[in-house]
Scaffold this active site. Structure first.
Site, PDB file in Angstrom:
ATOM      1  N   VAL A 105       0.830  -1.211   0.000  1.00 20.65           N
ATOM      2  CA  VAL A 105       0.000   0.000   0.000  1.00 20.65           C
ATOM      3  C   VAL A 105       0.862   1.256   0.000  1.00 20.65           C
ATOM      4  O   VAL A 105       0.394   2.334   0.357  1.00 20.65           O
ATOM      5  CB  VAL A 105      -0.938   0.009   1.233  1.00 20.65           C
ATOM      6  CG1 VAL A 105      -1.984  -1.088   1.132  1.00 20.65           C
ATOM      7  CG2 VAL A 105      -0.144  -0.136   2.540  1.00 20.65           C
ATOM      8  N   HIS A 121      -5.017  -4.062  -2.307  1.00 25.63           N
ATOM      9  CA  HIS A 121      -5.506  -3.510  -1.042  1.00 25.63           C
ATOM     10  C   HIS A 121      -5.540  -1.987  -1.050  1.00 25.63           C
ATOM     11  O   HIS A 121      -5.579  -1.361   0.011  1.00 25.63           O
ATOM     12  CB  HIS A 121      -4.631  -4.008   0.118  1.00 25.63           C
ATOM     13  CG  HIS A 121      -4.610  -5.497   0.236  1.00 25.63           C
ATOM     14  ND1 HIS A 121      -3.506  -6.204   0.674  1.00 25.63           N
ATOM     15  CD2 HIS A 121      -5.547  -6.435  -0.060  1.00 25.63           C
ATOM     16  CE1 HIS A 121      -3.775  -7.494   0.660  1.00 25.63           C
ATOM     17  NE2 HIS A 121      -4.997  -7.661   0.203  1.00 25.63           N
ATOM     18  N   CYS A 150     -11.008  18.170   3.966  1.00 27.03           N
ATOM     19  CA  CYS A 150     -11.122  18.806   2.659  1.00 27.03           C
ATOM     20  C   CYS A 150     -11.675  20.225   2.856  1.00 27.03           C
ATOM     21  O   CYS A 150     -12.204  20.562   3.918  1.00 27.03           O
ATOM     22  CB  CYS A 150     -12.059  17.964   1.799  1.00 27.03           C
ATOM     23  SG  CYS A 150     -12.580  18.714   0.256  1.00 27.03           S
ATOM     24  N   CYS A 152     -14.290  21.314   1.689  1.00 25.82           N
ATOM     25  CA  CYS A 152     -15.737  21.225   1.867  1.00 25.82           C
ATOM     26  C   CYS A 152     -16.120  20.828   3.290  1.00 25.82           C
ATOM     27  O   CYS A 152     -17.296  20.835   3.649  1.00 25.82           O
ATOM     28  CB  CYS A 152     -16.340  20.229   0.876  1.00 25.82           C
ATOM     29  SG  CYS A 152     -16.133  18.483   1.334  1.00 25.82           S
ATOM     30  N   GLY A 189       8.650 -11.474  -2.305  1.00 23.19           N
ATOM     31  CA  GLY A 189       8.373 -10.929  -0.979  1.00 23.19           C
ATOM     32  C   GLY A 189       7.032 -11.299  -0.407  1.00 23.19           C
ATOM     33  O   GLY A 189       6.509 -10.580   0.451  1.00 23.19           O
ATOM     34  N   THR A 190       6.459 -12.387  -0.869  1.00 21.54           N
ATOM     35  CA  THR A 190       5.176 -12.840  -0.340  1.00 21.54           C
ATOM     36  C   THR A 190       5.090 -14.356  -0.429  1.00 21.54           C
ATOM     37  O   THR A 190       5.597 -14.958  -1.372  1.00 21.54           O
ATOM     38  CB  THR A 190       3.986 -12.222  -1.094  1.00 21.54           C
ATOM     39  OG1 THR A 190       2.756 -12.745  -0.571  1.00 21.54           O
ATOM     40  CG2 THR A 190       4.049 -12.520  -2.586  1.00 21.54           C
ATOM     41  N   SER A 191       4.453 -14.960   0.547  1.00 19.76           N
ATOM     42  CA  SER A 191       4.184 -16.398   0.487  1.00 19.76           C
ATOM     43  C   SER A 191       2.831 -16.658  -0.154  1.00 19.76           C
ATOM     44  O   SER A 191       2.466 -17.805  -0.399  1.00 19.76           O
ATOM     45  CB  SER A 191       4.216 -17.008   1.891  1.00 19.76           C
ATOM     46  OG  SER A 191       3.250 -16.388   2.725  1.00 19.76           O
ATOM     47  N   ASN A 215      12.305 -15.058  -2.327  1.00 17.23           N
ATOM     48  CA  ASN A 215      11.965 -14.864  -0.915  1.00 17.23           C
ATOM     49  C   ASN A 215      13.171 -15.210  -0.049  1.00 17.23           C
ATOM     50  O   ASN A 215      14.001 -16.036  -0.438  1.00 17.23           O
ATOM     51  CB  ASN A 215      10.768 -15.739  -0.513  1.00 17.23           C
ATOM     52  CG  ASN A 215       9.436 -15.044  -0.728  1.00 17.23           C
ATOM     53  OD1 ASN A 215       9.259 -13.893  -0.338  1.00 17.23           O
ATOM     54  ND2 ASN A 215       8.488 -15.751  -1.335  1.00 17.23           N
TER      55      ASN A 215
END
Length: 252
Positions: A105, A121, A150, A152, A189-191, A215
């Site tokens: 993310v 995600h 914001c 607004c 970098g992930t299983s 990995n």
């Protein structure tokens, strides 16, 4: 790190026409981004149901901003792409890699230069108003007033998937379609044990793609799904792969 596997992977890349990468927290850990799960993860510090559930945010956005989102802003502001990210961006520039599917993310793939990134995600880089269509990047958010708002008057929220929210179906469908069309899939970098990402390497393999796993340790994918397993950090391994590609004159 087995040099013969690096050489074999480089040959596969040279002959590939459509590469996809699936990435997870491991690739960003080298950039200083802590994982959410596992040892040293964010969920060791914070209860996700208290700070990362959509109901928690809607009930008390100031509390979530003061704890979780402030920390995420610091992490993202300080994180820079590493050789793992830059390696994937280089493969795109070569016309080999078409899409990155990421569970991360942090926006580091885009910062490195990848242009087609499916964020399963969402992300904590962009924020949108709860009431209007205003959007802004995290670097432009002033935390002197919590929660930030914001013009607004609407509260700003990250464009991530909170607990209690569904993964965007459009992105998931495109990720599955992309997996079914690639001839090589990097899993970095992930299983891939957290759904829906867990199904993506399976779809790719069943559709005929070669799975190249990078990995630090073996994962549930290593023996049953991956065709090649390269043990090591993403940045170090991608650096070796790119060096090998150069030695095989792919850039000439």
């Amino acid at each position: 790190m087995a040099e013969d596997i690096i050489q074999e992977v480089a040959k596969k890349i040279i002959n590939a026409k459509n590469i996809t990468a699936l990435t997870g927290a491991g690739i960003s850990a080298e950039s200083g981004m802590p994982p959410f799960r596992g040892k040293g993860g964010i969920w060791e510090k914070f209860d996700p149901m208290e700070y990362a559930h959509i109901d928690a945010f809607m009930h008390n956005p100031a509390k979530v901003w003061n704890v979780l989102l402030k920390e995420m802003k610091v992490n993202i502001d300080n994180a820079k792409p590493n050789y793992g990210h830059y390696g994937l961006a280089a493969l795109e520039k070569m016309g080999k890699l078409k899409t990155v599917i990421t569970q991360n993310v942090d926006g580091l793939h885009q910062l490195a230069g990848n242009t087609d990134v499916i964020e399963l995600h969402g992300n904590f880089v962009w924020y949108s108003c709860l009431y209007c269509d205003f959007r802004c990047e995290i670097k432009n958010i002033d935390l002197n007033k919590i929660p930030p708002k914001c013009k607004c008057g609407g509260i700003l929220r990250p464009e991530c998937v909170f607990f209690g929210e569904a993964v965007p179906m459009e992105g998931l469908l495109r990720a599955n379609f992309t997996a079914s069309k690639c001839d090589i899939m990097f899993v970095i970098g992930t299983s891939a044990v957290v759904y829906p990402a867990a199904t993506i390497p399976i779809i790719a393999k069943e559709s005929g793609a070669k799975i190249i796993e990078i990995n630090p340790e073996k994962t549930p994918l290593t023996h049953n799904i991956s065709h090649y397993f390269i043990k090591g950090k993403a940045g170090e391994v991608m650096n070796k792969i790119m060096t090998e590609l150069q030695s095989q004159s792919i850039f000439e």
